[in-house]
Design a protein around this motif. Structure first.
Motif, short mmCIF file in Angstrom:
data_model
loop_
_atom_site.label_atom_id
_atom_site.label_comp_id
_atom_site.label_asym_id
_atom_site.label_seq_id
_atom_site.Cartn_x
_atom_site.Cartn_y
_atom_site.Cartn_z
N ASP A 1 0.84 -1.19 0.00
CA ASP A 1 0.00 0.00 0.00
C ASP A 1 0.88 1.24 0.00
N HIS B 1 0.37 5.70 0.35
CA HIS B 1 -0.46 6.90 0.45
C HIS B 1 0.43 8.14 0.38
N HIS C 1 -3.42 -1.69 5.86
CA HIS C 1 -3.92 -2.00 4.51
C HIS C 1 -3.06 -3.07 3.84
MG MG Z 1 -4.50 2.15 1.61
#
Ligand code: MG
Length: 384
Positions: free
Chosen positions: A235, A237, A269
């Motif tokens: 993941d 971000h 995540h």
């Molecule tokens: Mg995420």
């Protein structure tokens, strides 16, 4: 185990009920491997078994399937009845064999432990049969299907194979030459005590098409138990000012935080995707889409907990999880212990099974410039 000479006889002599087309049932495949290949393989690979003899229907014995040709085993033609097949195989058992273990070709899931304890019991007592305690109440009925007697359940065992015998015991049993559904029954009639060893519920006899579905489940599960299943998660971000930085459910002091619909917890995540992936259950977006208002403000730890429940619902337990967080700053070393505890609780495992490491990107690319944070996770799961 003591050093003794053990011969296995695989009784595949009958053509039995045909299913899955024109092939004899022992050649029908279960999860990519024929029933017979699985059964024979269990004995050929078994450390306590020195010699394997397979009794096949005459046409197959004359032209055996390739997986039998390549193996160190002997093939004989079977007979009309089960004990005729076993008798034909017994005729070629070497004089040096102390114990002979007989097994149904269509019971491909007998464990190595079950085979070993049946052999050991026979070496000690003369004759042993794998059997499981009856779970249902057993009724004896008359020809009109009226119950004549309810048997004491704790005295009822259902016989499986393997059945093992000292060689002279099996010789005497086969000499009886009555109709019998197993060799243990012949040994009883020959006057021997037959000892029961605890069988296995998964050691099923595949006799009907319905059994194939159960066999497929056992085969998949067996494979998952042996090898485990790995899953990968990733993941990323963006990092922006004015957002908290939440990693593994822990708020890390930082002037920037991850941007996202949720709390943008890259650790949770990535781990969620890893465990879902290991179970072939898709990914976080499939189960908890951003567009669904139920998940809008859900904590990522809660989503991870739900994902772990989905994985458990498929019959798996989590072996371990390992995570690498890639982040230029701040350092996360002081929060790692707390993150591990949170993840372990969500996953329902000991903290020792969860590992988290921090890494920087050495100033390279967007992560290196502090514009983003990423996490990689791997999970290993096993069938329970
Ligand atoms: Mg995420």
């Amino acid at each position: 185990m003591q050093n003794r000479s053990v011969t296995a006889i695989i009784a595949a002599g009958g053509r039995g009920v045909r299913f899955g087309g024109s092939r004899p049932k022992q050649l029908v495949e279960v999860h990519g491997e024929s029933i017979l290949a699985r059964t024979v393989g269990a004995f050929v690979a078994h450390p306590a078994v020195d010699d394997v003899i397979v009794a096949l229907p005459a046409d197959l014995a004359a032209d055996p399937p390739p997986f039998l040709r390549d193996r160190a085993l002997r093939i004989v033609a079977g007979g009309a009845r089960r004990q005729d097949s076993v008798t034909n195989a017994f005729a070629v058992v070497s004089e040096g064999a102390e114990v002979v273990v007989v097994h149904d070709a269509v019971r491909p899931f007998a464990s190595a432990e079950l085979i070993a304890r049946t052999i050991a019991a026979a070496a000690e007592s003369g004759a042993a049969v794998a059997a499981i305690a009856a779970r249902d109440t057993v009724k004896r009925v008359d020809s009109g299907r009226y119950v004549r007697e309810t048997l004491a359940r704790d005295t009822i065992y259902l016989a499986q194979t393997p059945q093992a015998f000292r060689r002279e015991v099996l010789r005497a049993a086969l000499a009886i030459n009555d109709d019998a559904t197993d060799e243990a029954a012949l040994a009883e009639r020959a006057g021997y005590q037959v000892r029961v060893v605890e069988g296995e519920a998964t050691n099923i006899k595949i006799t009907t098409p319905e059994d194939l579905a159960i066999a497929d489940t056992i085969a998949r599960r067996g494979k998952a138990v042996r090898t485990g299943r790995a899953g990968l998660g990733y993941d990323l971000h963006r990092l922006v000012e004015g957002r908290p930085l939440i990693l593994g459910g822990v708020t890390v002091p930082s002037d920037r935080g991850a941007l996202g619909h949720s709390d943008a917890d890259v650790v949770c995540h990535a781990v969620t995707d890893a465990i879902l992936g290991a179970a072939s259950l898709g990914d976080i977006g499939r189960h908890f889409p951003d567009s669904d208002p139920r998940w809008k403000d859900a904590s990522s730890v809660e989503l991870l907990r739900r994902a772990a429940a989905l994985v458990a619902g498929e019959g798996y337990e989590i072996g371990n999880v390992d995570v690498t967080v890639i982040l230029e700053r701040p350092k996360i070393a002081n929060q790692i212990a707390a993150m591990r505890d949170v993840l372990a609780a969500a996953l329902g495992v000991d903290t020792a099974r969860v590992s988290i490491k921090g890494k920087t990107n050495e100033g390279v690319d967007a992560i290196g410039r502090g514009e983003a944070i990423a996490a990689h996770a791997i999970a290993l799961i096993r069938a329970r």
